[in-house]
Structure formats: structure tokens, C-alpha cells
Design a protein around this motif. Structure first.
Motif, short mmCIF file in Angstrom:
data_model
loop_
_atom_site.label_atom_id
_atom_site.label_comp_id
_atom_site.label_asym_id
_atom_site.label_seq_id
_atom_site.Cartn_x
_atom_site.Cartn_y
_atom_site.Cartn_z
N LYS A 22 29.27 104.22 23.68
CA LYS A 22 29.55 102.86 24.19
C LYS A 22 29.88 102.88 25.68
O LYS A 22 29.34 102.10 26.47
N SER A 23 30.78 103.78 26.08
CA SER A 23 31.18 103.84 27.48
C SER A 23 30.03 104.32 28.36
O SER A 23 29.84 103.82 29.49
N THR A 24 29.25 105.26 27.87
CA THR A 24 28.08 105.73 28.62
C THR A 24 27.11 104.59 28.85
O THR A 24 26.56 104.43 29.95
N PHE A 25 26.89 103.78 27.83
CA PHE A 25 26.01 102.62 27.94
C PHE A 25 26.49 101.68 29.04
O PHE A 25 25.71 101.22 29.88
N MET A 26 27.80 101.42 29.08
CA MET A 26 28.33 100.52 30.11
C MET A 26 28.25 101.13 31.51
O MET A 26 27.97 100.44 32.49
N ARG A 27 28.46 102.43 31.61
CA ARG A 27 28.34 103.08 32.92
C ARG A 27 26.91 103.04 33.42
O ARG A 27 26.66 102.95 34.63
N LEU A 28 25.95 103.11 32.51
CA LEU A 28 24.54 102.97 32.90
C LEU A 28 24.27 101.56 33.43
O LEU A 28 23.56 101.38 34.42
N LEU A 29 24.85 100.55 32.77
CA LEU A 29 24.64 99.17 33.20
C LEU A 29 25.24 98.89 34.57
O LEU A 29 24.74 98.05 35.32
N THR A 30 26.31 99.59 34.91
CA THR A 30 26.98 99.35 36.19
C THR A 30 26.48 100.26 37.30
O THR A 30 26.95 100.16 38.44
N GLY A 31 25.56 101.17 36.99
CA GLY A 31 25.04 102.08 38.01
C GLY A 31 25.96 103.23 38.34
O GLY A 31 25.70 104.00 39.27
N LEU A 32 27.06 103.38 37.58
CA LEU A 32 27.97 104.50 37.84
C LEU A 32 27.33 105.84 37.48
O LEU A 32 27.67 106.88 38.03
N ILE A 33 26.43 105.82 36.50
CA ILE A 33 25.61 106.99 36.20
C ILE A 33 24.16 106.53 36.09
O ILE A 33 23.89 105.33 35.88
N GLU A 41 17.66 97.48 33.45
CA GLU A 41 17.42 96.30 34.26
C GLU A 41 18.45 95.23 33.92
O GLU A 41 18.78 95.03 32.75
N LEU A 42 18.95 94.55 34.95
CA LEU A 42 19.86 93.42 34.78
C LEU A 42 19.32 92.25 35.58
O LEU A 42 18.93 92.42 36.74
N PHE A 43 19.29 91.09 34.96
CA PHE A 43 18.81 89.88 35.62
C PHE A 43 17.40 90.08 36.18
O PHE A 43 17.05 89.57 37.23
N GLY A 44 16.59 90.89 35.45
CA GLY A 44 15.21 91.12 35.84
C GLY A 44 15.04 92.11 36.97
O GLY A 44 13.93 92.31 37.46
N GLN A 45 16.14 92.76 37.41
CA GLN A 45 16.07 93.69 38.52
C GLN A 45 16.54 95.08 38.06
O GLN A 45 17.44 95.20 37.24
N PRO A 46 15.94 96.14 38.61
CA PRO A 46 16.38 97.49 38.22
C PRO A 46 17.77 97.79 38.75
O PRO A 46 18.14 97.35 39.84
N VAL A 47 18.54 98.51 37.96
CA VAL A 47 19.87 98.93 38.39
C VAL A 47 19.72 100.24 39.15
O VAL A 47 19.54 101.31 38.58
N THR A 48 19.74 100.14 40.47
CA THR A 48 19.60 101.31 41.34
C THR A 48 20.66 101.24 42.43
O THR A 48 21.28 100.20 42.66
N HIS A 49 20.84 102.34 43.11
CA HIS A 49 21.85 102.44 44.17
C HIS A 49 21.62 101.36 45.23
O HIS A 49 20.50 101.14 45.69
N GLY A 50 22.71 100.67 45.62
CA GLY A 50 22.63 99.72 46.70
C GLY A 50 22.20 98.31 46.31
O GLY A 50 22.06 97.45 47.18
N VAL A 54 22.56 92.64 42.42
CA VAL A 54 22.74 92.81 40.97
C VAL A 54 24.21 93.04 40.65
O VAL A 54 24.80 92.39 39.78
N PHE A 55 24.84 93.98 41.38
CA PHE A 55 26.21 94.39 41.04
C PHE A 55 27.24 93.28 41.24
O PHE A 55 28.27 93.26 40.58
N GLU A 56 26.97 92.36 42.17
CA GLU A 56 27.95 91.30 42.42
C GLU A 56 28.04 90.32 41.26
O GLU A 56 28.97 89.51 41.21
#
Length: 213
Positions: A22-33, A41-50, A54-56
């Protein structure tokens, strides 16, 4: 482990025993890992550095403690708000607003290292709410909370879902999740076991033969 999941608006319960991912899944969603394979993808955009755009839109209350122990609650939250671009006065105002939402306004000047586990959990939820997120990720937020605090937190989760936002509530306790949603995602060892309405999942469980030892 081949987890393929689509999450829409409303409250989604992420269920699984400790260590299920569960925690790994959430860290993937936030870009921490980052995923070793596959995409997030969140909101149709890839979760990548920078990807600030998306992160806001994400509020995240992790399972681990994130506090500066000697800080007062309002100062800790105001610091995070100022890192997000608020002025000093605006950051303190924003901090008070979220402390009020989690029922801790009266304890705004209490130092974090003198708070109970349940109060510290509510501070974590408060920092996740700071920037009015569209996606709220709560990793075992009810751990250590007393019954009144649990009810207040679950009421807040229900309200967020009713407003058309997405809340992912991770827990290993079914009745906690069942109190706010019947849309469940069950994972174990990083694999998706079942997804759907609680009644549908229970029907599937009832059809399986069981052996009691």
C-alpha cells in the motif's frame, strides 16, 4: 507485480495486510520512488521528476512520522505553506485553516513532541490538506486516533469524496474503510487481488471453498 489500476473521483479504499504494498503504491503516485517497469499517470500526465503541475494537485499523508519534533503545529504547517510560495501571513492563515479542519486549532501552539500519536496523525492529515488537493492520499491515517478523532477524519474523507475529488484511503482494517466507501481495492504482495464494490467482492469470497484448521 503487474498491478494495473485506474482510479476515479470519490473515495477508494486500499486494503491489504501490512507489507502488501500500500505504501509503495502511494510513493509511486507521489513520485517519491520510480517504477522499475510500467508507468504511473495522474490527471492524464506521467508522474516524472519536476512535474510541478501534477504534484501541486496531490495531498499526501504518509504512514511514517514527518514532523520536526520541536516545532509547534502551526509553525510546522506554516513552514510547508511558505515553501509552497505563501507569504508569512498567508502561510500562517493557511495553517490555521487546515488545523481547524482536523479539529486541532485549539492546539495550534502545542509542540509536536508533546502531542499524542492521534494528534500527530491529525497534523499529518492537515499538511496533506494545505493546498486544497484534487487527489488526497492517506496512508493508515487513523492509527492511534481516539474514536472522536476517527469519526472527524472519516467525515472529512466523505466530504472530500462528495465534492468530486479523489481520496485513496489505505488501511488494513476493513470496517474503517467500509465506513466511508464500498469501492475497494485489495492488494497482497504487490498484486491486485480484487477491485470493485464491497458486496461484489464478498460474493466472490462466499463462492470460494474454505477449509478451517
Amino acid at each position: 507485480s503487474g498491478l494495473d489500476l485506474e482510479v476515479h473521483a470519490g473515495v477508494i479504499g486500499l486494503l491489504g495486510p501490512n507489507g502488501s504494498g500500500k505504501s509503495t503504491f502511494m510513493r509511486l503516485l507521489t513520485g517519491l520512488i520510480r517504477p522499475s517497469r510500467g508507468t504511473v499517470e495522474l490527471f492524464g500526465q506521467p508522474v516524472t521528476h519536476g512535474r510541478q503541475d501534477v504534484f501541486e494537485k496531490i495531498g499526501y499523508a504518509p504512514g511514517d512520522d514527518i514532523h520536526f519534533e520541536t516545532e509547534r503545529a502551526v509553525d510546522f504547517l506554516a513552514l510547508i505553506a511558505s515553501l509552497g510560495g505563501d507569504s508569512r501571513a498567508a502561510s500562517e492563515r493557511r495553517a490555521d485553516e487546515v488545523l481547524d479542519e482536523v479539529g486541532l486549532l485549539a492546539a495550534r501552539k502545542k509542540r509536536l513532541n508533546s502531542m499524542s500519536k492521534g494528534m500527530r496523525q491529525r497534523v499529518k492529515v492537515a499538511q496533506a490538506l494545505l493546498f486544497d488537493p484534487q487527489l488526497l492520499l492517506l496512508d493508515e491515517p487513523l492509527n492511534g486516533m481516539d474514536p472522536v478523532s476517527r469519526r472527524q477524519t472519516l467525515d472529512l474523507v466523505r466530504r472530500f469524496g462528495a465534492e468530486g475529488r479523489t481520496v485513496v484511503l489505505a488501511s488494513h482494517v476493513l470496517h474503517e474503510v467500509e465506513a466511508v466507501t464500498d469501492h475497494l481495492v485489495l492488494i497482497h504482495h504487490g498484486r491486485l487481488l480484487a477491485e470493485g464494490r464491497l458486496g461484489e467482492i464478498r460474493e466472490l469470497v462466499d463462492r470460494k471453498p474454505r477449509r478451517l484448521v
